[in-house]
Each structure stands twice: as C-alpha cells, then as structure tokens.
Design a protein around this motif. Sequence first.
Motif, PDB file in Angstrom:
ATOM      1  N   UNK A   1       0.929  -1.347   0.026  1.00 52.66           N
ATOM      2  CA  UNK A   1       0.113  -0.130   0.196  1.00 52.66           C
ATOM      3  C   UNK A   1       1.006   1.188  -0.140  1.00 52.66           C
TER       4      UNK A   1
ATOM      5  N   UNK B   1       2.455   1.762  -3.573  1.00 52.77           N
ATOM      6  CA  UNK B   1       1.262   2.310  -4.285  1.00 52.77           C
ATOM      7  C   UNK B   1       1.117   3.797  -3.969  1.00 52.77           C
ATOM      8  N   UNK B   2       0.904   4.043  -2.814  1.00 52.83           N
ATOM      9  CA  UNK B   2       0.454   5.439  -2.477  1.00 52.83           C
ATOM     10  C   UNK B   2       1.663   6.443  -2.982  1.00 52.83           C
TER      11      UNK B   2
ATOM     12  N   UNK C   1       1.132   7.471  -6.466  1.00 55.21           N
ATOM     13  CA  UNK C   1      -0.095   8.151  -6.707  1.00 55.21           C
ATOM     14  C   UNK C   1      -0.050   9.683  -7.097  1.00 55.21           C
TER      15      UNK C   1
ATOM     16  N   UNK D   1      -6.237   5.807 -11.835  1.00 54.38           N
ATOM     17  CA  UNK D   1      -5.176   5.865 -12.964  1.00 54.38           C
ATOM     18  C   UNK D   1      -5.978   4.708 -13.951  1.00 54.38           C
TER      19      UNK D   1
ATOM     20  N   UNK E   1      -9.487 -15.217  -4.728  1.00 51.89           N
ATOM     21  CA  UNK E   1      -7.945 -15.584  -4.796  1.00 51.89           C
ATOM     22  C   UNK E   1      -7.694 -16.680  -3.710  1.00 51.89           C
ATOM     23  N   UNK E   2      -7.676 -15.991  -2.545  1.00 53.67           N
ATOM     24  CA  UNK E   2      -7.367 -16.659  -1.137  1.00 53.67           C
ATOM     25  C   UNK E   2      -7.979 -18.102  -0.878  1.00 53.67           C
TER      26      UNK E   2
ATOM     27  N   UNK F   1      -4.192  -7.295  -7.982  1.00 54.48           N
ATOM     28  CA  UNK F   1      -3.163  -6.505  -7.753  1.00 54.48           C
ATOM     29  C   UNK F   1      -3.387  -5.240  -8.638  1.00 54.48           C
TER      30      UNK F   1
ATOM     31  N   UNK G   1      -6.061  -3.165  -6.264  1.00 52.13           N
ATOM     32  CA  UNK G   1      -5.697  -2.800  -5.025  1.00 52.13           C
ATOM     33  C   UNK G   1      -4.519  -1.847  -5.348  1.00 52.13           C
ATOM     34  N   UNK G   2      -3.704  -1.815  -6.167  1.00 51.50           N
ATOM     35  CA  UNK G   2      -2.774  -0.656  -6.453  1.00 51.50           C
ATOM     36  C   UNK G   2      -3.312   0.537  -7.083  1.00 51.50           C
TER      37      UNK G   2
ATOM     38  N   UNK H   1      -4.965   2.390  -3.766  1.00 51.29           N
ATOM     39  CA  UNK H   1      -3.756   2.660  -3.033  1.00 51.29           C
ATOM     40  C   UNK H   1      -3.357   4.113  -3.875  1.00 51.29           C
ATOM     41  N   UNK H   2      -3.082   4.015  -4.936  1.00 47.68           N
ATOM     42  CA  UNK H   2      -2.647   5.244  -5.939  1.00 47.68           C
ATOM     43  C   UNK H   2      -3.447   6.466  -5.449  1.00 47.68           C
TER      44      UNK H   2
ATOM     45  N   UNK I   1      -5.100   6.911  -3.071  1.00 46.80           N
ATOM     46  CA  UNK I   1      -5.037   7.769  -1.721  1.00 46.80           C
ATOM     47  C   UNK I   1      -3.850   8.519  -1.506  1.00 46.80           C
ATOM     48  N   UNK I   2      -2.986   8.487  -2.583  1.00 40.86           N
ATOM     49  CA  UNK I   2      -1.603   8.864  -2.257  1.00 40.86           C
ATOM     50  C   UNK I   2      -1.528  10.435  -2.374  1.00 40.86           C
TER      51      UNK I   2
END
Lengths: 153, 153
Positions: free
Chosen positions: A146, A149-150, A153, B2, B91-92, B142, B145-146, B149-150, B152-153
């Motif tokens: 995380x 990835x942040x 961003x 993105x 996935x899990x 991925x 999730x990426x 997270x991006x 939020x950056x």
Amino acid sequence: MKDLPGMPGTPGGLGLRVLQLLFAAISLAVMSSTADFASVSAFCYLITTTVLQCVWSLTVAIVDIYALLVKRCLRNRRAVTLFSIGDGITWLVSLSGACAAAGITVLIDADLIMCSENPCASFQTAVAMGFMCCFSLLPSFLLNFYSIASSHG
Amino acid sequence: MKDLPGMPGTPGGLGLRVLQLLFAAISLAVMSSTADFASVSAFCYLITTTVLQCVWSLTVAIVDIYALLVKRCLRNRRAVTLFSIGDGITWLVSLSGACAAAGITVLIDADLIMCSENPCASFQTAVAMGFMCCFSLLPSFLLNFYSIASSHG
C-alpha cells in the motif's frame, strides 16, 4: 511515503515480525517432533516453508531492531519495495505449505479416521500455527505494498 | 484514479475474467468427472472453490461486457474497492483449495504410489487448472488494489 504503524522500522513492525517468528518456530518444532512426517511430502514442504519463514522474519526483525536503536528511518522506496517482495513471496509459500498440510491432516482425521495410528493433534497444531504465521505476515505485506502504491499516486 | 490495462471495464480486464472462468470450469469439470472425489474433503473443497470462482468471474465478466457496450467507465473508487475485495477473497479461497488438493494428489502419486487404483491424471489436471485460475486472478487483484492505494496517495 506515509508513516503507518506496523511498517518496517517501527515498534509495531517489529512486534509483527516477532509474532511471525514465534508461530513459525512453534509449527516447525511441533511438526519436526512427529515420528513419520518424512513419509508425507506435504509435511516436509510445511517444514521447509516454516524454516524459510523463520529466516526471513529473523532477518527483518534484526534490521528493525537496528533501525529502532539508531533511530534510522527505513521508509525509503527501495527498502520498502524489497520488504514488500520478500513478504509477498514468503506469504505465498507459507500459505501453500499450510494449506497442503491441512489437506492431508483433514484426510487422515476426517476421511480415513486413522487418528489412532497417527499423531493427529501434533499435525493439527503445526497446521494451525502455520496459518497463524500467514495471518500475522499479511498486514506487513499489505502495508508495504500500500505504501509503495501510495507513493506512486 | 489511473487507467491501467487489465482493470475492470477494459478489454484486458474482460480477457482476464474469461481466462479465469475457463480455467475454473475445466478444473470443476475434470474433478467432478472422477468417481471418488467425494471421499476426500480436499477434493470437495476444490470443487466448491471452483464453483465460487466461476460465479464471481462470470458476474464481473457480465459487468465488464455491459461497461464496454455502453462505454461506461467503471473506475470510480467504490466499484474498484468492491472488485478488489471480491478478487482478494476469491483468490485466497481458490489458492487454498488448489494447494490442499495438490497436497493430496502428491500424497497419492508420490508417497503412497497408488496411481493404479486412482485417476491420478484427472486429479493432476484439476489441480493444475486450479493453480492456473489463481495465477490469472492475481493481476486483476493487484491492479485493483494498486489503483485504490494510488488514488489515496
């Protein structure tokens, strides 16, 4: 790069590593103490994964302790990427080992009902500790991923 | 947020879903066709996970096709979070099912050498397809999730 509790170089991160090391060590000790683990490939694989987990968690724990003692920040991108990749691989390997051993344990325990001839309690404990180890590794991995990835961003 | 190829609502994302659906369906068909899967819990679990995988991939594929047809963008935060959580859980579950079945397959095949009495080739095919399904699900998870997270950056 954000500063989150549980990241490398924080007391929370060190706590998670110690927890992983503890669970992996218990799983390794319990599985190794059974007499006939070597006849089942999945149990040998579980032992291999717990050894890998111990080595990885111990290494990162030592780095964490060093960083805490000299008050050095580990949150640069290269270090976090390295930890994230290592955590990801270790987590995947540990989870697959725990699942494979769990499959065999359930087979012996519930399907074939052969617990009188096998140390089922030991198998179950080792598998449970393997899963606990995976669950304690997951926050480390997700936080690192995380964080990378942040920062993009 | 993105715009990456392979995300929900893109042709790449739809391709990944079709691939997952295909692998899960083959795994399900091959494992169900064996005579004695019901006597082993891990094989029943593999079948359950492939059914879950089929349902999830089909649902998201339909949403993707709809989004592509009406040219609607699915990349708002709520949709991507939902897809990410769903992908992560699926996935899990798929990985644990494939690993557990792999443990049993290796036990029958290499440890007990009982392939003459069991359909080992079918078990191996079903397990391999289960793993292929997991690997084709990983990029979707991925990327989502990426992307969260991006943003939020």
